[in-house]
Design an enzyme around this catalytic site. Sequence first.
Site, PDB file in Angstrom:
ATOM      1  N   HIS A 117      -6.571  10.504  37.113  1.00 15.39           N
ATOM      2  CA  HIS A 117      -6.646  11.820  36.471  1.00 15.39           C
ATOM      3  C   HIS A 117      -7.666  11.814  35.340  1.00 15.39           C
ATOM      4  CE1 HIS A 117      -2.643  12.350  38.484  1.00 15.39           C
ATOM      5  NE2 HIS A 117      -3.181  13.547  38.705  1.00 15.39           N
ATOM      6  N   HIS A 153     -11.981  13.214  38.892  1.00 17.09           N
ATOM      7  CA  HIS A 153     -11.025  13.962  39.727  1.00 17.09           C
ATOM      8  C   HIS A 153     -11.225  15.463  39.537  1.00 17.09           C
ATOM      9  CE1 HIS A 153      -7.363  15.504  41.503  1.00 17.09           C
ATOM     10  NE2 HIS A 153      -6.972  15.976  40.327  1.00 17.09           N
ATOM     11  N   GLN A 177       0.090   6.110  51.697  1.00 19.23           N
ATOM     12  CA  GLN A 177      -0.810   7.172  52.143  1.00 19.23           C
ATOM     13  C   GLN A 177      -0.305   7.860  53.409  1.00 19.23           C
ATOM     14  OE1 GLN A 177      -3.848   8.500  50.707  1.00 19.23           O
ATOM     15  NE2 GLN A 177      -2.696   7.555  49.038  1.00 19.23           N
TER      16      GLN A 177
END
Length: 800
Positions: free
Chosen positions: A530, A534, A756
């Site tokens: 973050h 991003h 993922q």
Amino acid sequence: MDSVGLCNLQIGLSFFVQDIERTRKVSLTRDAREDKNTDNEVTFGPMKLKQKNLSILLVFAKEDAQSDGFWWAADKMGYKCFIAHNAEGALECYLDKHHDVVIIDHRSNKAFDPEALCRSMRATKSSDHTVIVAVTKRIAPEKEEPSVLSLLKAGFNKRIPENHNVNSCINELLCLEYGEVRSQLKLRACSAVFSALDNISDAVQICNEDNQIQYVNPAFERLTGYSAEEVIGKDATEMARVDRNKTDLHDSINNQLKKGKFWEGTYHTRRKSSDVGVSSHCVFSPVLGPGGKLFHIVSVQKTTPDTSYSDRIKEAEYNLANVKLGLPVSFRRRSSGVAHGYPRRRESLAKIHSMTVEAPITKVINIINAAQENSPITVVQALDKVLEILRTSQLYSPHFVQPMKEGDTMTSDLVGGLVSQNVKRQLITSSQESSSVSHSKPVSGHHIHIPNNLLSQMPAEVIEILELEPSWDFNIISLEKATAKRPLVHLGLKAMARFGVCDFLRVDEMTVMNWLNLIEANYHSTNSYHNSTHAADVLHATAFFLTRERNQAVLDQMDQVACLIAAIIHDVDHPGYTNAFLINEKNPLALMYNDQAVLENHHAALGFQLSWKDNSVNIFKNLTRDEYTPLRETIIDMVLATEMKQHFEHLNKFVSCVNKSTLKLEETSSMSGTGSPDSMAIINQLSTPENRSLIKRMLIKCADVSNPCRTTEMCIEWAKRIAEEYFIQTDEEKRRNLPVVMPIFDRKTCSIPKSQTSFIDFFINDMFDAWDYFCDIPDLMTHLQENYRYWKEKSEEEAS
């Protein structure tokens, strides 16, 4: 006869004459009273009205023959009469008694201004049906009479020349009672008629002889979707311009009405939300004036043609009124019968009906209630379960009933950590209570080095990388390296220039660059995920989505600018920890925002705080209030939509309200000349404010988590970065004995490939399928499939 006798005779004759005159006056007064008493019923159409005894207020600065004349006239006629000598006393008395007639002395009155007093009375709510009279000086026949226009403008209804004769005053009061006062009584009755029209379920429309709409009731507004303000004064025939009405329908109706006859039949009225007319049984009635001329046209449309259904709706409305008044609710038993009757509209219905504001969901519930009336018991019970579901406040939020395979701790942790707050309050020692994440102080614009180079003056390497910015395969990591971890300002300048943001905001490029530098400086470069890279990645995805054909057709430039700004600020000052972590550690931000969308609220608030901090960075400074307010609302709404806790609610709303309605229209609309199913009806449907909000929320949500749809190289990089951030959070939670939000993200045991695949399975696939259907993103879907296969293979390799 001596002088004394003559004098006595004269006195006697004088008393005799006075007695005769008094007897005559009393006789006249008695006759007037008797006539008045036999005529206190007023007919107004089919209505019978009672005219109460007249109440009069006299306003004279000082009592004289004229005020006495009106006083004695009112007394003889049995009217209630009051007198005031100044404006203040008159207004106070009027507000207390609400007289039918107010008579004000207008004969060169210096004690108060008669016209000002009249205006003051007219300014009160109770004056609508009051008759106000001005007493003026009598004008000699040889003099020209002055205009009464100033009196009328002040609010007077009538002017009476002075005449203190009691009989003359009686006649004036009788004329007022039978004329102006009786007319006001009829107008007051009109209020009752309009109140009735406002509360019936049938749609009523009143037009003049030229078919101009003069009145519509609330039922008409509900039926058509138009407000009264939108249709009054418009041509009623325009409301009937729908394909399902015959072209000569209005000619047929008008021919009947001009003959003084009714017209009755099926009639289609256009709805605001679409060109498809709503069908109803309609009756057109003529209102004829002198000579049989058509003055008004009244149409009544039956919104509930089925009698039994109408009765059930009325029963529901009756019960709703009882619930609001705290009275018992009664329901008919079904004719088919059940032992002791099946309990109709249970306590749950009473609670729903007690809402003071009607919402679409309450309309749905009312329809279900009506459908239950004559249904078999099994259907009634099934619909009761439906009502139970509808009572929840989160209709689009899923109930996770075995959504993952048994023992799938990875998906379980993802759901627990991202969708739910997973807050477990624990008692911790004072030494542990200190926050590792504090509310970072925003970086001041005065401490930022702002390079003196605009878009055309960027380094050659950066310019070369930005050439690929319109492509989905743009490499944001390369830009991060080329700009020394400052990609947001460079990509921001390029994207905002492409969409004309400076022109829309009416600011120069330097202000935009200063703002971008300030926002980027408030991203934490120490965060592995973050950070400003991003934010730049989300900005790139947002810009890419805005260029899709359907988004260009639906979203205007304000929407585009809002989307770009929301993407830029959506994670500003992100501490690298989740909302659940901040709540568990009692972070000041969590306390400030009451544990609700903590980070998202902070990002949106700080983005605007920084913007307004200094004029040199304020990109909103030249916008008007009307321009700034909707732009700000849209930006905030989009940033708040990135909270994962609301993920499924936003997704389900988008699918239900946007995709399914689009699919329905596509199935019914004809193909355009280019072979595209995007008809104007579809664009109009998508362009409603509600649908545009849903589209913008889905746009930024997809941009925010688009990593699995990037090239495999980029997808792997982002997966490593987010995993590292979660690892750090888990380490910190263990160190401080805080609840571990996502235990699976332990750096010693975590499987990134499995994390993922779980993330894609649970969050990404459905959302991007919906987004692909809406705006056609084949390249992204190809990448998504490739990356899923890649992570699946890696996960299997780890397992083996």
